[in-house]
Write an enzyme that holds these catalytic residues in place. Structure first.
Site, PDB file in Angstrom:
ATOM      1  N   THR A  90       0.909  -1.324  -0.067  1.00 25.65           N
ATOM      2  CA  THR A  90       0.054  -0.044  -0.037  1.00 25.65           C
ATOM      3  C   THR A  90       0.921   1.127   0.123  1.00 25.65           C
ATOM      4  OG1 THR A  90      -1.899  -0.965   0.975  1.00 25.65           O
ATOM      5  CG2 THR A  90      -1.620   1.337   1.540  1.00 25.65           C
ATOM      6  N   ASP A 356      -3.634   0.364  -5.561  1.00 29.79           N
ATOM      7  CA  ASP A 356      -2.171   0.435  -5.060  1.00 29.79           C
ATOM      8  C   ASP A 356      -1.497  -0.772  -5.062  1.00 29.79           C
ATOM      9  OD1 ASP A 356      -3.782  -0.816  -2.987  1.00 29.79           O
ATOM     10  OD2 ASP A 356      -2.949   0.368  -1.427  1.00 29.79           O
ATOM     11  N   HIS A 357      -2.224  -1.953  -5.425  1.00 27.81           N
ATOM     12  CA  HIS A 357      -1.604  -3.219  -5.745  1.00 27.81           C
ATOM     13  C   HIS A 357      -2.852  -4.313  -5.973  1.00 27.81           C
ATOM     14  CE1 HIS A 357      -2.797  -4.314  -1.726  1.00 27.81           C
ATOM     15  NE2 HIS A 357      -2.311  -3.166  -1.422  1.00 27.81           N
ATOM     16  N   HIS A 491      -0.402  -9.771  -0.735  1.00 25.30           N
ATOM     17  CA  HIS A 491       0.244  -9.415  -1.942  1.00 25.30           C
ATOM     18  C   HIS A 491       1.672  -8.919  -1.561  1.00 25.30           C
ATOM     19  CE1 HIS A 491      -0.818  -5.600   0.155  1.00 25.30           C
ATOM     20  NE2 HIS A 491      -1.658  -6.159   0.203  1.00 25.30           N
TER      21      HIS A 491
HETATM   22 ZN   LIG Z   1      -3.075  -5.125   1.940  1.00 26.59          ZN
END
Ligand SMILES: [Zn+2]
Length: 548
Positions: A90, A356-357, A491
């Site tokens: 993040t 953000d991912h 992640h």
């Molecule tokens: Zn996360």
């Protein structure tokens, strides 16, 4: 129903024509003219935490017409948009979107890293020199001081002093990093009090509009609710059954199934769609309270929706809970857009939406289907590495930290003993290759002495900053997580399941269309700053995106 990725019809054609009419002239004429006064009244940057690109096609049929479908059917969709570095977390994600560069330049190498000077972990937006504003406690000891390059929002403020920049999010880092160094205010959620707070980096007292918002006690009301699915449970055919072994439950629940009681908890609500509802509400309060987009001076509203990430971590990407959170976000976006239409005017704002991912499937679910994946046991690997280094170099505190799949060696001790840091890095890197799930390893020495132009090692190098990163990097196999829990997901990897995220541009001077070309996250900031006719963020060397 509108079709996926098809043209929005006459409206879009007219829009395209007017776009090319206004810009085409400049391309064909010898007399290039600048019209710097021509800017949108408001830019809205939306970052959805942990949003995979595949959620758009997968949930498409259940979206309403006025949220994601409006943005895509009237705006411009980048279908092959990726993070181009490791680690995909993040803090680094928000920093890369807004700074237009990667951790190697902006210094945001993780949500936390090991600070060698202080000999302890450093949180990405921690700043012990500032105080909390809006609540007791230390949740506001935060600022953008660790962000080493400027952002879209900084450049806007540098160019237009009267411009107002406001950032809001549940997460401190989701608000502070987008707001940059010069934001008028960045506000985030304090789950002890239910207040949106800030820090003395920005101001000494909460503005009236934030105080008024806090006094409405919206979090307290939401915490009395029961999270039930928006649609009948059996209609969530794009997701797994409600009860699977791959989901975590809220504390006190017997199974991870609907309905989920919020139990009066001010922290539980952020792990439900109610957290996004709260952020959408304070975003609207900011437009009203600060009069964002009310005149020709361009303002900026950064909105980051974090609850999608908390829900994904607990329940995994194929849970009904995740799908339900996105269907509700779709409705929350629709409501925010219609609010902006009314307050700022439909043609007066430029909006971009990205993530953000993304996230990996729950590795246990991959394993159960015979697919590649697993869980890397870093406690065992790092423990054995310590014994190994002791056996070669003598008893010593050779490893001082392990974070983000990186081993931090004790550089001071190694220098004091006159050993070669490069040599110990190589020994450790070689040793770690034997553990289950490790695909490859690399060293800080290589990242500072070799220039990787492509491939995964180039992605690792873009995420490497010497003063903050570790000495030895571990690259796991696809589908593997550095974790012990077998429910929910995470992640961080350089693989496409973590890097592939949506990017939509919508509104002011954005034609309708879509592209399959591969594009990268650090291209967003130069695109936006170019449209605003202000300087690129200081660390950004990337090509702007084209709406072609
Ligand atoms: Zn996360």
């Amino acid at each position: 129903m509108r079709k996926y990725f098809t043209c929005g019809g006459l409206f879009a054609i007219l829009f395209l024509c007017s776009f090319y009419a206004s810009y085409g002239q400049q391309h064909s004429s010898d007399d290039y003219t600048f019209t710097p006064e021509e800017r949108p009244r408001l830019v809205v940057g939306v970052v959805v935490d942990q949003m995979r690109y595949e959620y758009l096609p997968r949930f498409w049929d259940k979206f309403g017409d006025d949220g994601f479908k409006r943005l895509i059917n009237e705006g411009y969709l980048f279908t092959n948009h990726h993070y181009n570095y490791f680690p995909t977390y993040t803090g680094p994600g928000h920093a890369a979107v807004y700074s237009g560069t990667t951790p190697a330049v902006n210094g945001i190498v993780g949500n936390s890293w090991f600070d060698r000077n202080q000999g302890q972990s450093m949180y990405v937006v921690a700043d012990s020199t500032v105080e909390t504003v809006g609540a007791p406690g230390d949740a506001g000891h935060m600022s953008p001081v660790n962000l080493l390059s400027t952002t879209i929002t900084d450049e806007l403020k540098k160019a237009i002093a009267e411009s107002k920049v406001i950032a809001v999010s549940i997460k401190d880092r989701g608000s502070i990093l987008p707001g940059g160094h010069l934001a008028n205010g960045a506000f985030w959620y304090d789950h002890d009090t239910g207040n949106f707070i800030t820090s003395t980096w920005y101001m000494d007292e909460l503005p009236d509009w934030v105080q008024d918002f806090n006094e409405q006690n919206l979090p307290q009301q939401l915490s009395q609710k029961t999270w039930k699915p928006l649609l009948p449970l059996q209609s969530y055919t794009e997701s797994n059954q409600d009860d699977t072994p791959y989901e975590g439950a809220f504390g006190g629940e017997e199974a991870p199934v609907f309905p989920h009681e919020m139990n009066g908890s001010l922290s539980r609500i952020i792990g439900s769609p109610y957290g996004n509802q709260l952020v959408a509400a304070i975003a609207k309060a900011a437009v009203e309270g600060v009069e964002l987009g009310s005149d020709d001076v361009t303002d900026f509203l950064a909105v980051s929706f974090s609850s999608t990430d908390y829900v994904g971590h607990r329940f995994g990407p194929n849970s009904i809970e995740v799908q339900d959170t996105y269907l509700r976000l779709d409705r929350q976006l629709a409501d925010l857009l219609s609010y902006l239409d009314e307050k700022v005017g439909e043609d007066n704002y430029l909006l971009f939406l990205t993530a953000d991912h993304a996230a990996v499937d729950v590795p246990a679910s991959l394993v159960d289907r015979g697919l590649p994946g697993g869980y890397f046991n870093s406690d065992t690997a790092v423990g054995e590495l310590k014994d190994y280094l002791d056996s070669i170099y003598g008893e010593g505190d050779w490893v001082i930290s392990y974070k983000n799949q990186q081993v931090y060696l004790n550089r001071a001790l190694i220098a004091q003993q006159d050993f070669s840091l490069k040599h110990i890095q190589q020994k450790a890197a070689q040793f770690l290759l034997q553990f289950d799930g490790v695909a490859s390893t690399n060293t800080a020495h290589n990242f500072t002495s070799i220039s990787y132009s492509r491939g995964l090692q180039a992605m690792y190098q873009r995420g490497f900053y010497y003063g903050r990163s570790g000495d030895v990097y571990i690259q796991l196999n696809p589908g593997w997580l550095d974790s012990s829990g077998h429910t929910g997901t995470s992640h961080g990897s350089p693989y496409s399941y973590d890097t592939h995220v949506p990017l939509i541009f919508y509104g002011w001077h954005v034609p309708h269309g879509a592209t399959k070309k591969k594009t990268f996250i650090p291209q967003i900031a130069p695109t936006v700053t170019n449209m605003l006719q202000v300087q690129f963020p200081s660390g950004s060397r990337n090509h702007p995106l084209y709406f072609d």
